[in-house]
Write a protein that holds these residues in place. Structure first.
Motif, mmCIF file in Angstrom:
data_model
loop_
_atom_site.group_PDB
_atom_site.id
_atom_site.type_symbol
_atom_site.label_atom_id
_atom_site.label_comp_id
_atom_site.label_asym_id
_atom_site.label_seq_id
_atom_site.Cartn_x
_atom_site.Cartn_y
_atom_site.Cartn_z
ATOM 1 N N GLU A 160 10.171 -7.394 -1.325
ATOM 2 C CA GLU A 160 10.453 -6.082 -0.741
ATOM 3 C C GLU A 160 9.644 -5.002 -1.456
ATOM 4 O O GLU A 160 9.141 -4.071 -0.842
ATOM 5 C CB GLU A 160 11.949 -5.759 -0.824
ATOM 6 C CG GLU A 160 12.745 -6.460 0.263
ATOM 7 C CD GLU A 160 14.251 -6.405 0.047
ATOM 8 O OE1 GLU A 160 14.976 -6.720 0.978
ATOM 9 O OE2 GLU A 160 14.684 -6.065 -1.078
ATOM 10 N N ASN A 161 9.521 -5.159 -2.763
ATOM 11 C CA ASN A 161 8.700 -4.206 -3.529
ATOM 12 C C ASN A 161 7.262 -4.204 -3.020
ATOM 13 O O ASN A 161 6.614 -3.171 -2.934
ATOM 14 C CB ASN A 161 8.704 -4.563 -5.014
ATOM 15 C CG ASN A 161 10.015 -4.213 -5.665
ATOM 16 O OD1 ASN A 161 10.835 -3.505 -5.074
ATOM 17 N ND2 ASN A 161 10.231 -4.695 -6.878
ATOM 18 N N LEU A 162 6.777 -5.429 -2.670
ATOM 19 C CA LEU A 162 5.407 -5.548 -2.168
ATOM 20 C C LEU A 162 5.269 -4.740 -0.872
ATOM 21 O O LEU A 162 4.319 -3.970 -0.701
ATOM 22 C CB LEU A 162 5.090 -7.028 -1.922
ATOM 23 C CG LEU A 162 3.775 -7.320 -1.195
ATOM 24 C CD1 LEU A 162 2.600 -7.049 -2.117
ATOM 25 C CD2 LEU A 162 3.718 -8.757 -0.693
ATOM 26 N N VAL A 163 6.251 -4.919 0.012
ATOM 27 C CA VAL A 163 6.186 -4.217 1.301
ATOM 28 C C VAL A 163 6.295 -2.702 1.068
ATOM 29 O O VAL A 163 5.535 -1.921 1.642
ATOM 30 C CB VAL A 163 7.322 -4.731 2.225
ATOM 31 C CG1 VAL A 163 7.365 -3.896 3.498
ATOM 32 C CG2 VAL A 163 7.085 -6.196 2.559
ATOM 33 N N ASP A 164 7.225 -2.311 0.183
ATOM 34 C CA ASP A 164 7.365 -0.884 -0.132
ATOM 35 C C ASP A 164 6.045 -0.310 -0.633
ATOM 36 O O ASP A 164 5.626 0.776 -0.221
ATOM 37 C CB ASP A 164 8.427 -0.682 -1.228
ATOM 38 C CG ASP A 164 9.819 -0.980 -0.714
ATOM 39 O OD1 ASP A 164 9.982 -1.054 0.519
ATOM 40 O OD2 ASP A 164 10.739 -1.137 -1.543
ATOM 41 N N LEU A 165 5.409 -1.070 -1.510
ATOM 42 C CA LEU A 165 4.159 -0.586 -2.092
ATOM 43 C C LEU A 165 3.094 -0.407 -1.004
ATOM 44 O O LEU A 165 2.378 0.596 -0.970
ATOM 45 C CB LEU A 165 3.679 -1.571 -3.170
ATOM 46 C CG LEU A 165 2.379 -1.195 -3.871
ATOM 47 C CD1 LEU A 165 2.580 0.054 -4.717
ATOM 48 C CD2 LEU A 165 1.872 -2.341 -4.733
ATOM 49 N N ALA A 166 3.005 -1.404 -0.111
ATOM 50 C CA ALA A 166 2.020 -1.344 0.976
ATOM 51 C C ALA A 166 2.249 -0.092 1.813
ATOM 52 O O ALA A 166 1.303 0.622 2.163
ATOM 53 C CB ALA A 166 2.135 -2.592 1.849
ATOM 54 N N VAL A 167 3.520 0.180 2.117
ATOM 55 C CA VAL A 167 3.836 1.337 2.946
ATOM 56 C C VAL A 167 3.494 2.618 2.191
ATOM 57 O O VAL A 167 2.873 3.536 2.725
ATOM 58 C CB VAL A 167 5.343 1.311 3.323
ATOM 59 C CG1 VAL A 167 5.738 2.617 3.988
ATOM 60 C CG2 VAL A 167 5.626 0.126 4.227
ATOM 61 N N GLU A 168 3.878 2.633 0.930
ATOM 62 C CA GLU A 168 3.673 3.834 0.113
ATOM 63 C C GLU A 168 2.178 4.145 -0.040
ATOM 64 O O GLU A 168 1.763 5.295 0.038
ATOM 65 C CB GLU A 168 4.300 3.566 -1.257
ATOM 66 C CG GLU A 168 4.529 4.796 -2.095
ATOM 67 C CD GLU A 168 5.193 4.384 -3.397
ATOM 68 O OE1 GLU A 168 4.641 4.680 -4.458
ATOM 69 O OE2 GLU A 168 6.260 3.716 -3.349
ATOM 70 N N GLU A 169 1.392 3.094 -0.261
ATOM 71 C CA GLU A 169 -0.048 3.295 -0.482
ATOM 72 C C GLU A 169 -0.814 3.429 0.838
ATOM 73 O O GLU A 169 -2.032 3.596 0.829
ATOM 74 C CB GLU A 169 -0.613 2.122 -1.289
ATOM 75 C CG GLU A 169 -0.103 2.051 -2.736
ATOM 76 C CD GLU A 169 -0.672 3.157 -3.612
ATOM 77 O OE1 GLU A 169 -1.729 3.750 -3.249
ATOM 78 O OE2 GLU A 169 -0.061 3.444 -4.666
ATOM 79 N N GLN A 170 -0.102 3.273 1.935
ATOM 80 C CA GLN A 170 -0.730 3.341 3.269
ATOM 81 C C GLN A 170 -1.948 2.434 3.345
ATOM 82 O O GLN A 170 -3.043 2.878 3.742
ATOM 83 C CB GLN A 170 -1.108 4.784 3.582
ATOM 84 C CG GLN A 170 0.107 5.687 3.649
ATOM 85 C CD GLN A 170 -0.264 7.117 3.956
ATOM 86 O OE1 GLN A 170 -1.218 7.647 3.422
ATOM 87 N NE2 GLN A 170 0.511 7.735 4.821
ATOM 88 N N VAL A 171 -1.756 1.191 2.947
ATOM 89 C CA VAL A 171 -2.899 0.270 2.964
ATOM 90 C C VAL A 171 -3.221 -0.109 4.404
ATOM 91 O O VAL A 171 -2.378 -0.029 5.300
ATOM 92 C CB VAL A 171 -2.615 -1.007 2.144
ATOM 93 C CG1 VAL A 171 -2.348 -0.668 0.702
ATOM 94 C CG2 VAL A 171 -1.441 -1.786 2.725
ATOM 95 N N ALA A 172 -4.464 -0.551 4.604
ATOM 96 C CA ALA A 172 -4.879 -0.939 5.956
ATOM 97 C C ALA A 172 -4.339 -2.324 6.278
ATOM 98 O O ALA A 172 -3.934 -2.596 7.404
ATOM 99 C CB ALA A 172 -6.402 -0.938 6.049
ATOM 100 N N PHE A 173 -4.330 -3.217 5.287
ATOM 101 C CA PHE A 173 -3.811 -4.561 5.530
ATOM 102 C C PHE A 173 -3.383 -5.196 4.205
ATOM 103 O O PHE A 173 -3.735 -4.723 3.132
ATOM 104 C CB PHE A 173 -4.859 -5.453 6.223
ATOM 105 C CG PHE A 173 -6.188 -5.473 5.527
ATOM 106 C CD1 PHE A 173 -6.450 -6.378 4.495
ATOM 107 C CD2 PHE A 173 -7.192 -4.577 5.903
ATOM 108 C CE1 PHE A 173 -7.688 -6.378 3.877
ATOM 109 C CE2 PHE A 173 -8.422 -4.576 5.272
ATOM 110 C CZ PHE A 173 -8.672 -5.482 4.252
ATOM 111 N N VAL A 174 -2.610 -6.282 4.389
ATOM 112 C CA VAL A 174 -2.127 -7.022 3.219
ATOM 113 C C VAL A 174 -2.651 -8.440 3.330
ATOM 114 O O VAL A 174 -2.619 -9.037 4.404
ATOM 115 C CB VAL A 174 -0.573 -7.048 3.204
ATOM 116 C CG1 VAL A 174 -0.072 -7.955 2.090
ATOM 117 C CG2 VAL A 174 -0.019 -5.649 3.041
#
Lengths: 1170, 421
Positions: free
Chosen positions: B39-53
């Motif tokens: 969940e932390n990974l997903v939160d981080l992705a959302v927070e950093e507004q990454v293009a993809f994971v």
């Protein structure tokens, strides 16, 4: 290792106490001290010394923690010794006893092998009473297990069995193959449970897919069924409606028919019936009331006629009541009269008696003549009082006069004895005052003398310390000293010169150091390089050239030069020699070239050496010059001091000296001033003595003034003055008293005369006052008073008897008046009194009046009732009239003539109204049940349907609908179930959690098993070791222990033996002298203790020979041993002492005594702390 | 410019291992560690507004059969989808072994690369080409990298692969390949998975193992998380490592040299705990604590290891409350007594200690030990003796260690028994 000495330097209550344990090869040392203070402290000190003083100690009550010190000396068997002191602390606690510096801890290592620490030392090389007892108990607990017994004794480990069972129990608490509550077993169960839960909670992939499919199918099915339900529902509701309204419709139709049948009917108001009924009721009620009132009125009239009211009594109501009230007073007066009469007669006879006592000549009736005398009462009392006052006054005055006369005689006598003094006190006082004013002259004199003496002495000392000056103080005072400025000049010049010398010296030293350095450098250069000089090269070349010359002469010119050649070449031939010389020259030249640097340096160094030498010489010369100048200056300096014959020091010294001289002269002058003051004071003192002495001689020549201090003389004078003053004062007081007494006497005599006069005038007055009392004119006042009192009493009684007489008269009069009043009244109203008493008549009248009142009240009541009844009669008439009017009105309203017709019209009206109401209800019901359809529409709809078949139709449709609904509910349940199942697994972490827990259980299991295995393996190893130890040591140890045991039990046992028990374990047996075998549990506690001691000592002995012996420390194991056993035990210990030092600590004197008596090879030494 | 996240070895719902429960153990704070980290990974992705994971394999554990885990994963993917974040994933050895992988209900924004051939996805909006291939079976021993196509010119090329490269210690060999194999493709970034420790194998081009996102046992110590890359003009501009773990595994050693009593030992332990806690960025830690050094209290520790362990656990609870789980207490101290030297002096006691010290660890030479061991083997579930377990009784080393500890325990108790009044 053994202990040679233990020094209790500062520990517990000990200070600088030494215990010498060096005697004997090793020896048995018995150390005695009282229980707490001596023995235990010294034992603690020994352990503390070897292993460190504990952080928390109670032995710091005299010496604080920082001061605690224990010292001593250890010795190894190879003779090596170590002395050290232990202090309390964490690190560096070992100190060198000589320097007090810390020692490294490692110095102890050779003495305490392997870092032996305190617990281990105590375990291996110590035994105390508690351990002995514990050992004995352990033997019992081991049930004689031989291996364990030997092992415990060997290791000093009392709790071996406990240790073993602790290991086993510990393991069992963790895991048991067939248990369920142990730690590991629980973890296994938990693990399996968790695994099961994972399975239960897991959602397999296939299951997930199946559920999804089922869900979508169910949802579709539900939709279809719901459509069918909608159609059926509509049909059912139509049938339902018809079923609901069909009855109402029929009813409506019937009602409408009945209304038509009724025809024209007048609709009366709803309350018509009620009104008609109530009007009739009212009429009836009025008529009943009227007849009732009429009969009551007749009855009342009859009753009032029966009543009789006596108005003659009622008219005189007040009079009768007043008479009745008086009855009380009259009756009381009649009752009192006889008592009053008796009282009067008693008083009268008493009065007669009293009169007879005063004036027997007078009759009672004439006594009134004496009444004026009673007015003299106050007068007579007053006179009597005055008489006694005069008597008393006369007596007092006579007494006073007598006393005063006696006092006068005494005073006169006293005064006659007082002497006149001849001394002139004023002169004496003046002399003393003068002396006092001068202060304490003698003391001051003594002070000043002392100071003068000390000052002079100090000056003398100072002068003799001064030195240099040869004359006396006076000469010094008169000598002129050189001036300060002269001294300063010399000082400066001297300083300048010595500074210069110092500078020059330093320069000389530097120069000589430099030149030494240059010399060294030069030498070094020569040493390493042997650098040749150009001079050497030239010399070599010269030699070479000479060779060439000789060759030329011999081989070219062929000249004879053999001699020269011989000189030149010496032993060699010329060519060879020449060749050699050429080589040498070339060599030097080469060297010069190669070492050109060194050559240059050498040249440079040599130049510098030369320069330094000359500079050094210059410096030496300068020093000499300055020295000469200083000598000259010194001569000059001495010249300055020559006139006053003083050998001077340096100018600075002389300056100090002069300062001292000045200080001395100042002191001498002040000392002389003090001496002058001494003389002054002495003269003053003497003059004072003379003047005081003269005064003393005046009053008393016998006193010896010689040797008396001035202060004493003054005191003597002051004493004399005080005596004189006192005598004068006393005389003055006596004279004053005498004057006062004379005055008192004169006054007393005057008083007596006036008293006599008063007595005469009183006698006259007295005669007047008592005239008429029938007494003599000079009758004593007390007698007169008594007679007078009797006279007064007579009048009192007489007056009272007269009073009573008057009262009786009054009573008689009242009674008579009442009688007349009653009779007059009775006659006036015509009351027949007959011959009754007045009182009885009055009472009778009162009674009859009451009766007349009651009759009047009844009559009034009847009158008011009659009035009420008449009013009721009128009301009833009115009611009847009104009711009749109303009934007539109602008949008109109903349009009929008779009351019976009214009833019929009302019945018709009610029926019509009822039908209308029913119709309304039916129509309302239709509207309500008609699902919004109008009555007309409902009638139309009903027309299509067959009322008979409706029930069947409805049942059919309902059944179909129910089926459909049930189907739908089932499908919905299914959907819910599938959804539940899905959501239960929908991302749930239950399985993950169970798997987490399974891992934790697994970890529990692993750590539990690890510990289980540790404990089990430890137990296995220990058992193995114990068995091995037993096998190896059984025979030798058992034999020796048996011997010791026999000794310790005083021959009660012969030895020890081993045997296999029933379970195949080797066990230990004691053997009695008669061969009887005793198991350990059959032995007494004490015997078991000794058995343990025997085993312990036997093992100790066995292992003693193997390495460096260690001292064996025995602490009070002899408690509870009797003297015999103690002696034997000491003996056994002394056997051990042959091999190693044994220290026995005890607080029993008897142990020391027994030890002292012991003769052994090893030697027994006792030590005491007292 | 865009950002991307690279993570691998999620091992969702794989349990934490080796944590024995004890009374004050913070059971609650460690629940669902793997899920929380993810969940932390997903939160981080959302927070950093990454293009993809990028997920480089091993989303699950191979033998894990609970589809709930899959549902959880889908939901998290759904969260990313709602924020317009795409996901590119390959199946690793564990995923290939798991049936769930194929049944997974994933949103359209997540791409699982084919296991039969290398696929290339082009993201024209950010100029990226992602090349990847999943594992088809659990054991892939062929060089998958060889099949990857050369880089797309003018694009930022990413290779997504689960591999052990040319071998990594403690990791089985899967899809072996050399560094050169990867470099030769001309990609800018190789997003690898399989190795649980973070490793930047190369920085030109970037060849990166991000490590797992949550340590699961004491061999996975230290911070765990993912790599956040920033790409500008077709080049990696910045690489950042981001911790995601919710529980950190820590192994520490406490030196007891010169400690002379229990209080001092506990104080040193407390200091160590506090220090380790402080370095865990506020996360709870699972701590293995080992005591070493020559100390006079050594015997006491060995004598009653379980008591000592308990006092350390209690201390842990007191010092850090729910933020500390004592995984294991190991005693490795040395006694200050020079037993050997002392034993040379003889005496019965010395002899005994010597015998104990020299007892052979061979079960055959300790009578009765073999029976005890076989009893345990019978009664205890096999999972307890696995290869990874501390209690692998088939290893001679395990027995040897236990015998050594038993010897120390015995020595300790013999030396202090009777003195502890």
């Amino acid at each position: 290792m053994r202990i040679d000495r233990l020094d209790l330097l500062a520990y517990g209550r000990f200070t600088e106490t030494f215990l010498d344990l060096s005697e004997g090869a090793s020896g048995l040392h018995v150390i005695y001290g009282d229980n707490e203070a001596g023995k235990s402290t010294s034992l603690r000190a020994l352990i503390g010394w070897l292993f460190g003083i504990p952080v928390r100690t109670d032995d710091n009550f005299i010496h604080d923690n920082a001061q605690l010190r224990i010292g001593g000396k250890l010795r190894l068997s190879n003779g090596r010794t170590l002395e050290f002191i232990r202090r309390k602390g964490k690190k560096g606690t070992l100190l060198d006893p000589r320097t007090g510096e810390p020692l490294d801890d490692s110095v102890l290592s050779p003495f305490l092998p392997g870092g032996l620490d305190e617990p281990l030392f105590k375990k291996l090389y110590g035994i105390d009473h508690s351990r002995l007892v514990e050992g004995g108990r352990e033997l019992l607990n081991q049930s004689g297990d031989l291996g364990q017994a030997l092992f415990s004794a060997a290791t000093g480990t009392a709790g071996l069995r406990k240790l073993l069972s602790e290991l086993k129990d510990g393991a069992e608490a963790l895991f048991k193959p067939r248990a369920s509550t142990k730690v590991v077993n629980r973890a296994i169960t938990g693990f399996k449970d968790s695994k099961k839960r994972i399975k239960e909670a897991s959602l397999p992939v296939a299951e997930w897919k199946r559920l999804q499919k089922e869900l979508s199918e169910t949802v579709t099915a539900i939709e279809q069924v719901e459509k069918q339900i909608k159609v059926k529902s509509k049909e059912k509701s139509r049938l339902d409606r018809f079923n609901r309204v069909k009855g109402a419709l029929a009813e409506r139709r019937a009602l409408m028919e009945r209304m038509e049948a009724l025809g024209e009917v007048l609709l009366l108001p709803e309350d018509f019936g009620e009104t008609f009924k109530s009007a009739h009721g009212k009429l009836q009620w009025g008529m009943e009331n009227r007849s009732r009132a009429e009969s009551r009125l007749a009855r009342l009239k009859e009753e009032s006629e029966k009543l009789k009211v006596r108005s003659e009594l009622l008219d005189n109501e007040e009079m009768i009541l007043a008479l009745y009230k008086e009855i009380g007073g009259v009756e009381k007066a009649i009752h009192d009269r006889p008592q009053q009469d008796a009282k009067r007669r008693l008083l009268r006879s008493e009065a007669e008696q009293l009169l007879k006592a005063v004036r027997p000549d007078l009759a009672l009736e004439d006594a009134d003549r004496l009444r004026p005398l009673t007015n003299h009462k106050k007068w007579i009392v007053d006179l009597a009082r005055r008489h006694s006052l005069l008597e008393q006054k006369q007596e007092n005055t006579e007494n006073g006069l007598r006393h005063a006369e006696e006092e006068r005689a005494v005073l006169k006598e006293e005064l006659g004895r007082q002497l006149e003094s001849s001394l002139d006190v004023d002169d004496l006082k003046a002399a003393v005052a003068a002396a006092r004013k001068a202060g304490n002259v003698e003391e001051r004199l003594a002070d000043v003398q002392k100071r003068a003496f000390e000052d002079n002495k100090a000056c003398k000392n100072e002068f003799s310390r001064l030195g240099r000056f040869h004359g006396n103080v006076d000469e010094l005072l008169n000598t002129a000293m050189p001036l300060q400025e002269t001294l300063d000049t010399f000082e400066k010049t001297f300083d300048g010169l010595s500074d210069k010398i110092k500078d020059l010296d330093r320069r000389r030293e530097e120069l000589s150091e430099d030149s030494e350095r240059v010399e060294q450098e030069l030498n070094a250069l020569l040493l390493i390089s042997d650098a040749p000089t150009t001079t050497e090269l030239e010399d070599a070349r010269k030699v070479r050239n000479k060779g060439w010359e000789l060759i030329k002469r011999r081989y070219v010119v062929n000249l004879d030069a053999e001699e020269e050649i011989a000189m030149y070449a010496k032993d060699a031939s010329l060519p060879v020699c020449y060749e050699q010389k050429v080589g040498e020259a070339d060599h030097i030249s080469d060297q010069l070239r190669l070492a050109s640097d060194q050559v240059v340096k050498r040249a440079d160094l040599e130049t510098r050496k030369k320069g330094l030498k000359s500079r050094l010489q210059t410096a030496v010369d300068d020093i000499e010059k300055v020295e000469a100048r200083r000598l000259a200056l010194e001569k000059e300096w001495k010249q300055v001091w020559k006139p006053i014959e003083i050998e001077p020091g340096s100018p600075r010294e002389m300056k100090q000296w002069l300062l001292k001289v000045e200080q001395l002269l100042l002191n001498v002058r002040s000392a002389r001033l003090v001496s002058a003051e001494v003389e002054n004071l002495t003269a003053h003192c003497n003059s004072l003595r003379e003047s005081i002495g003269a005064q003393i001689c005046k009053s008393d020549q016998t006193i010896d003034l010689e040797g008396m201090s001035l202060e004493a003389m003054i005191s003597l004078c002051e004493q004399r003055i005080a005596q004189e003053d006192e005598a004068l004062e006393k005389r003055r007081r006596l004279e004053h008293s005498l004057n006062r007494v004379l005055l008192d006497i004169a006054r007393a005599r005057e008083d007596l005369a006036s008293i006599q006069k008063d007595r005469l005038s009183w006698a006259e007055e007295w005669a007047q006052a008592i005239t008429g009392l029938g007494l003599e004119a000079d009758a004593h006042p007390e007698r007169a008073t008594e007679v007078f009192e009797q006279l007064l009493a007579f009048f009192d009684k007489f007056d009272k008897s007269e009073d009573s007489k008057r009262r009786i008269f009054g009573i008689d009069q009242v009674s008579e008046q009442f009688k007349e009043k009653v009779r007059a009244f009775a006659d006036s109203i015509g009351f027949e009194s007959k011959e009754q008493e007045a009182v009885a008549i009055a009472a009778q009248l009162n009674r009859e009046l009451t009766e007349a009142r009651e009759a009047r009240a009844s009559f009034l009541k009847l009158e008011s009732q009659e009035k009420e009844t008449r009013a009721e009669l009128e009301d009833a008439e009115l009611t009847i009239q009104a009711a009749r009017g109303q009934i007539a009105g109602l008949r008109d309203q109903a349009g009929v003539k008779t009351d019976d017709d009214v009833e019929a019209a009302w019945e018709h009206s009610k029926t019509l109204r009822n039908l209308k109401k029913q119709l309304e209800t039916v129509e309302r019901e239709l509207t309500r049940n008609g699902d919004g359809l109008s009555i007309r529409e409902l009638e139309l709809e009903a027309g299509d349907l067959d009322a008979d078949s409706i029930r069947q139709e409805l049942e059919r449709v309902s059944a179909e609908l129910e089926d459909l609904q049930a189907n739908r509910d089932r499908l919905r349940d299914r959907r819910q179930m599938v959804q539940n199942e899905l959501s239960a697994n929908d991302g749930s972490d239950a399985a993950a959690e169970a798997s987490e827990e399974a891992e934790q259980r697994l970890a529990d299991m692993v750590s539990g098993i690890e510990q289980y295995l540790r404990l089990r393996i430890a137990a296995l190893i220990l058992e193995q070791r114990i068995e091995e130890y037993r096998q190896k040591n059984q025979a030798p140890v058992l034999a020796r222990a048996g011997e010791l045991f026999a000794k310790l039990t005083l021959g009660s046992f012969a030895g020890l033996r081993d045997e296999l028990s029933e379970s195949g374990m080797p066990i230990l047996l004691g053997v009695r002298t008669n061969g009887m075998e005793i198991t350990v549990d059959q032995m007494s506690d004490g015997t078991r203790d000794q058995l343990y001691l025997a085993l312990r000592l036997a093992t100790l002995e066995q292992h003693m020979h193997k390495g460096e012996p260690m001292p064996f420390v025995v602490d009070d194991i002899l408690i509870g041993f009797d003297d015999n056993r103690t002696a034997v035990c000491l003996e056994v210990l002394s056997e051990i002492a042959a091999g190693t030092q044994v220290l026995v600590f005890t607080h029993h004197q008897s142990v020391v005594d027994l030890a002292d008596g012991l003769k052994t090879q090893a030697g027994v030494y006792s030590h005491r702390f007292d | 410019m865009f950002k991307f996240l690279h993570a691998a070895d999620i091992h969702l719902d794989s349990p934490l291992r080796g944590l024995s429960r004890y009374e004050s153990a913070p059971v609650e704070s460690l629940r669902n560690a793997c899920r929380n980290a993810f969940e932390n990974l997903v939160d981080l992705a959302v927070e950093e507004q990454v293009a993809f994971v990028l997920l480089a394999g091993d989303l699950y554990d191979g033998d894990w059969k609970d589809y709930s885990t899959g549902i959880f994963l889908s939901r998290q993917m759904g969260r990313l989808a709602r924020h317009g974040i795409r996901v590119y994933a390959v199946a690793g050895n564990h995923d290939a072994a798991n049936r769930m992988t194929r049944a997974l209900d994933i949103p359209g924004t997540m791409k699982m690369f084919s296991s039969s051939q290398v696929e290339t996805i082009k993201l024209d909006d950010c100029g990226v080409a992602v090349h990847g291939r999943s594992f088809s079976t659990q054991h892939v021993d062929t060089n998958l990298a060889a099949e990857f196509r050369p880089a797309e010119q003018g694009m930022f090329n990413i290779g997504l692969l689960h591999t052990s490269l040319d071998g990594r210690e403690g990791h089985a060999v899967y899809a072996p390949c050399t560094l050169e194999d990867l470099r030769s493709k001309g990609y800018q970034y190789w997003a690898l998975g399989h190795v649980h420790n973070q490793e930047f194998v190369s920085r030109d081009p970037y060849i990166v193992f991000p490590g797992c996102i949550q340590g699961r046992h004491i061999r996975e110590t230290g911070a765990k998380g993912c790599v956040l890359g920033t790409v500008e003009d077709g080049c990696v501009k910045e690489i950042e490592t981001c911790p995601l773990d919710v529980l950190r595994w820590v192994s520490c050693t406490v030196d007891l040299t010169d400690a002379s009593d229990r209080m001092e030992v506990l104080e040193l332990a407390r200091i160590a705990m506090t220090r380790e806690r402080a370095s865990a960025d506020g996360r709870p830690i699972a701590l293995r604590i080992r005591f070493e050094g020559a100390t006079s209290i050594s015997n006491e520790l060995y004598a009653y290891p379980e008591r000592f362990e308990q006092s350390i656990k209690a201390l842990g609870a007191e010092t850090a409350g729910d933020d500390l789980w004592i995984e294991r207490v190991e005693i490795g101290t040395v006694s200050k007594l020079e037993l050997k030297a002392m034993l040379a002096e003889g005496g019965a006691f010395g002899k005994l200690l010597e015998d104990i010290l020299t007892t052979s660890p061979n079960p055959d030479e300790i009578p009765g030990l073999e029976d005890v061991l076989s009893e345990i083997r019978q009664k205890i579930p096999a999972e307890a003796f696995g290869d990874d377990s501390l209690l692998n009784l088939d290893e001679f080393r395990t027995i040897e260690g236990l015998v050594e500890e038993a010897r120390q325990l015995l020595l300790g108790r013999l030396l202090i028994v009777g003195d502890a009044k």
